[in-house]
Design a protein around this motif. Sequence first.
Motif, PDB file in Angstrom:
ATOM      1  N   SER A  60      -9.963   2.986  -1.053  1.00  0.00           N
ATOM      2  CA  SER A  60      -9.195   1.751  -0.903  1.00  0.00           C
ATOM      3  C   SER A  60      -7.769   2.039  -0.455  1.00  0.00           C
ATOM      4  N   ALA A  61      -7.146   3.050  -1.076  1.00  0.00           N
ATOM      5  CA  ALA A  61      -5.758   3.380  -0.745  1.00  0.00           C
ATOM      6  C   ALA A  61      -5.627   3.878   0.688  1.00  0.00           C
ATOM      7  N   LEU A  62      -6.589   4.669   1.129  1.00  0.00           N
ATOM      8  CA  LEU A  62      -6.555   5.146   2.515  1.00  0.00           C
ATOM      9  C   LEU A  62      -6.640   3.976   3.484  1.00  0.00           C
ATOM     10  N   GLU A  63      -7.507   3.029   3.172  1.00  0.00           N
ATOM     11  CA  GLU A  63      -7.634   1.855   4.029  1.00  0.00           C
ATOM     12  C   GLU A  63      -6.329   1.050   4.057  1.00  0.00           C
ATOM     13  N   LYS A  64      -5.716   0.871   2.889  1.00  0.00           N
ATOM     14  CA  LYS A  64      -4.457   0.132   2.819  1.00  0.00           C
ATOM     15  C   LYS A  64      -3.339   0.843   3.573  1.00  0.00           C
ATOM     16  N   ARG A  65      -3.446   2.159   3.659  1.00  0.00           N
ATOM     17  CA  ARG A  65      -2.436   2.940   4.397  1.00  0.00           C
ATOM     18  C   ARG A  65      -2.714   2.948   5.903  1.00  0.00           C
ATOM     19  N   GLY A  66      -3.736   2.239   6.331  1.00  0.00           N
ATOM     20  CA  GLY A  66      -3.984   2.088   7.762  1.00  0.00           C
ATOM     21  C   GLY A  66      -5.054   2.983   8.341  1.00  0.00           C
ATOM     22  N   LEU A  67      -5.729   3.775   7.509  1.00  0.00           N
ATOM     23  CA  LEU A  67      -6.809   4.628   8.023  1.00  0.00           C
ATOM     24  C   LEU A  67      -7.994   3.767   8.453  1.00  0.00           C
ATOM     25  N   GLN A  68      -8.554   4.096   9.600  1.00  0.00           N
ATOM     26  CA  GLN A  68      -9.666   3.337  10.170  1.00  0.00           C
ATOM     27  C   GLN A  68     -10.962   4.149  10.084  1.00  0.00           C
ATOM     28  N   PRO A  69     -12.111   3.471   9.999  1.00  0.00           N
ATOM     29  CA  PRO A  69     -13.382   4.189  10.033  1.00  0.00           C
ATOM     30  C   PRO A  69     -13.481   5.070  11.271  1.00  0.00           C
ATOM     31  N   GLY A  70     -13.999   6.274  11.086  1.00  0.00           N
ATOM     32  CA  GLY A  70     -14.133   7.207  12.190  1.00  0.00           C
ATOM     33  C   GLY A  70     -12.931   8.104  12.389  1.00  0.00           C
ATOM     34  N   GLN A  71     -11.858   7.869  11.634  1.00  0.00           N
ATOM     35  CA  GLN A  71     -10.686   8.742  11.736  1.00  0.00           C
ATOM     36  C   GLN A  71     -10.775   9.892  10.726  1.00  0.00           C
ATOM     37  N   THR A  72     -10.021  10.937  11.007  1.00  0.00           N
ATOM     38  CA  THR A  72     -10.113  12.165  10.219  1.00  0.00           C
ATOM     39  C   THR A  72      -9.061  12.217   9.121  1.00  0.00           C
ATOM     40  N   VAL A  73      -9.509  12.616   7.935  1.00  0.00           N
ATOM     41  CA  VAL A  73      -8.610  12.919   6.822  1.00  0.00           C
ATOM     42  C   VAL A  73      -8.814  14.389   6.470  1.00  0.00           C
ATOM     43  N   ALA A  74      -7.760  15.185   6.589  1.00  0.00           N
ATOM     44  CA  ALA A  74      -7.848  16.619   6.316  1.00  0.00           C
ATOM     45  C   ALA A  74      -7.475  16.901   4.870  1.00  0.00           C
ATOM     46  N   VAL A  90     -13.090   9.880   0.802  1.00  0.00           N
ATOM     47  CA  VAL A  90     -12.798   9.822   2.239  1.00  0.00           C
ATOM     48  C   VAL A  90     -13.932   9.141   3.010  1.00  0.00           C
ATOM     49  N   PRO A  91     -15.192   9.592   2.853  1.00  0.00           N
ATOM     50  CA  PRO A  91     -16.262   8.904   3.602  1.00  0.00           C
ATOM     51  C   PRO A  91     -16.552   7.490   3.099  1.00  0.00           C
ATOM     52  N   LEU A  92     -16.203   7.162   1.840  1.00  0.00           N
ATOM     53  CA  LEU A  92     -16.362   5.786   1.378  1.00  0.00           C
ATOM     54  C   LEU A  92     -15.489   4.828   2.181  1.00  0.00           C
ATOM     55  N   ALA A  93     -14.388   5.355   2.721  1.00  0.00           N
ATOM     56  CA  ALA A  93     -13.522   4.555   3.588  1.00  0.00           C
ATOM     57  C   ALA A  93     -14.002   4.575   5.035  1.00  0.00           C
ATOM     58  N   GLY A  94     -15.134   5.245   5.275  1.00  0.00           N
ATOM     59  CA  GLY A  94     -15.664   5.351   6.635  1.00  0.00           C
ATOM     60  C   GLY A  94     -15.017   6.455   7.433  1.00  0.00           C
ATOM     61  N   CYS A  95     -14.150   7.237   6.791  1.00  0.00           N
ATOM     62  CA  CYS A  95     -13.441   8.320   7.477  1.00  0.00           C
ATOM     63  C   CYS A  95     -14.231   9.623   7.422  1.00  0.00           C
ATOM     64  N   VAL A  96     -13.752  10.620   8.139  1.00  0.00           N
ATOM     65  CA  VAL A  96     -14.407  11.925   8.230  1.00  0.00           C
ATOM     66  C   VAL A  96     -13.528  12.954   7.547  1.00  0.00           C
ATOM     67  N   GLY A 171      -4.800   1.961  -4.796  1.00  0.00           N
ATOM     68  CA  GLY A 171      -6.151   1.537  -4.453  1.00  0.00           C
ATOM     69  C   GLY A 171      -6.795   0.651  -5.503  1.00  0.00           C
ATOM     70  N   GLU A 172      -7.835  -0.048  -5.079  1.00  0.00           N
ATOM     71  CA  GLU A 172      -8.573  -0.954  -5.957  1.00  0.00           C
ATOM     72  C   GLU A 172      -9.740  -0.206  -6.593  1.00  0.00           C
ATOM     73  N   ALA A 173      -9.849  -0.304  -7.915  1.00  0.00           N
ATOM     74  CA  ALA A 173     -10.932   0.375  -8.638  1.00  0.00           C
ATOM     75  C   ALA A 173     -12.297  -0.200  -8.289  1.00  0.00           C
ATOM     76  N   ASP A 174     -12.345  -1.477  -7.897  1.00  0.00           N
ATOM     77  CA  ASP A 174     -13.609  -2.115  -7.528  1.00  0.00           C
ATOM     78  C   ASP A 174     -13.704  -2.289  -6.009  1.00  0.00           C
ATOM     79  N   TYR A 175     -13.132  -1.338  -5.289  1.00  0.00           N
ATOM     80  CA  TYR A 175     -13.105  -1.375  -3.824  1.00  0.00           C
ATOM     81  C   TYR A 175     -14.492  -1.683  -3.254  1.00  0.00           C
ATOM     82  N   ALA A 176     -14.562  -2.638  -2.368  1.00  0.00           N
ATOM     83  CA  ALA A 176     -15.828  -3.060  -1.767  1.00  0.00           C
ATOM     84  C   ALA A 176     -16.186  -2.150  -0.592  1.00  0.00           C
ATOM     85  N   TYR A 177     -16.573  -0.954  -0.928  1.00  0.00           N
ATOM     86  CA  TYR A 177     -16.932   0.028   0.090  1.00  0.00           C
ATOM     87  C   TYR A 177     -18.218  -0.392   0.794  1.00  0.00           C
TER      88      TYR A 177
END
Length: 543
Positions: A60-74, A90-96, A171-177
């Motif tokens: 949830s926090a990654l998404e709120k920070r502007g990370l988009q699905p398909g983007q990389t988080v190292a 990380v993959p719950l946010a759709g990221c790699v 982030g939201e604890a009940d994030y709707a992944y």
Amino acid sequence: MNASIFEQGMPPTIANHVPLSPLTFIERSAAVYPDYPAVVHGTTRRTWAETWTRCRQLASALEKRGLQPGQTVAAMLPNIPAMFEAHFGVPLAGCVLNTLNIRLDAEAISYMLAHGEAKAILVDPEFAQVINDAVALLDDKPLIIDVFDLEFLGETQGIGEVEYEALLAEGEADYAYTLPKDEWQAISLNYTSGTTGKPKGVVYHHRGAYLNAVSNILEWAMPHHPVYLWTLPMFHCNGWCFPWTIAANAGVSVCLRKVDPKRINDLIVDEKVTHFSGAPIVLNGLVNLPADQKREFDHPVKVTTAGAAPPASVIAGVEKLGIEVTHVYGLTEVYGPVTVCAWREAWNELPLESRAKIKARQGVRYHMLEALCVADPLSLEPVAKDGETIGEILMRGNNVMKGYLKNAEATEKALEGGWYHTGDLAVWHADGYIEIKDRSKDIIISGGENISTIEVEDAIYSHPAVEEAAVVAKPDEKWGETPCAFVKLKIGYGEITEADIIAHCREHLASFKVPKTVIFSELPKTSTGKIQKFVLREEAKQH
């Protein structure tokens, strides 16, 4: 041609056909075993419910920070809870997730961050300077997230925009992944060692990660709720997919910042560790632990070893400690291990040394690997199962990588002819078990004869004074190449000379395989414990 009656009126729907993803494992364990222990790190103890909540908060926090699905988080992290959580958050946010080798320098890390187009990076304070230097070389700066480890590092100065715990609080604890709509979607990015040219970015998909995680359970006959010690770096092939394996089995991840034989021994005893993994060098460290540092344990302990062919003497030494060894084999391109020296009950009657020699073989395919063979790399014709004819190990299956990121040519070459070409040379035994003889780049050709460096190393390891050994080709005017051995001796032995090692090898090897040169030294290693033979080859040339 009309469709079969079994293809009529029964289209796949979301009720009966869903993409496979290892993210469902943690969802289930948190629901079924919410109060069971999931993560141990010093005095930190977290349940599956708590860990699942933190993973959703991270996504949830990654998404709120502007990370988009398909983007990389190292992630530049040792084996700490945040690294485990990143494999889900990380993959719950759709990221790699791109787990970085913590031993690499700033230039190599910078290349990977740029090549993988990382938009964020999780950083442990121990590697802050390297990341600072790496990011300074980038035009597109990622979001830097500090991950403090107060218990083991104390108060530290951050370099990032936000600290990990503060990020989770956003982030939201009940994030709707949402789970991936396509199991072919990338879940992680792992870079090869890059010993020749630039490192290649190996892309894993959700399906392969799911299947290899389950295969780990099957090959090890792993019971529910294992206690798994993280001696294997989670940055290495995503810890051979074991973060997802442990989630599937509702086990316990016992974190370990750094490989230390005494610490490993202590944790096995104190945390009642049942399983761990590592390269032969890790096992060697336990075997050679000073007697006053060894603590005995009376519960069953199992280890999988891979990364280099383990000498039979090392396997025998570990089993004498009461640790059951399972030898597996794989590569970054196949999610870690995908073959196993599957054990047969009849072999239990053999002497320890004979059992150890069998266990040194790479074995047969994992349940989830579709096919495995030893073949001529050009014709793709399988070699004879005679235990003598050498060919290349070829693999095929769902747990073969998607491919190399931004490198279609290398991808096509690696998967040529419908097989993944490993570059490892092996023989095929009559019982169907494969046995590696060398990397294609490591085989020594002396006077027209092929010499397996692994065979020579096994002979050297059988000398009681030898702690570590590696054999490489040394240029020779007469023979073209000759074996050159690098040896580290055990502490406490008397004077051992080059002549002693050569004489010992003569008792175990054909004369043309005996090393012509023996150099006593420390052996350079990668972060996963593999001996860096390319470094030794250069030393041999200069010697």
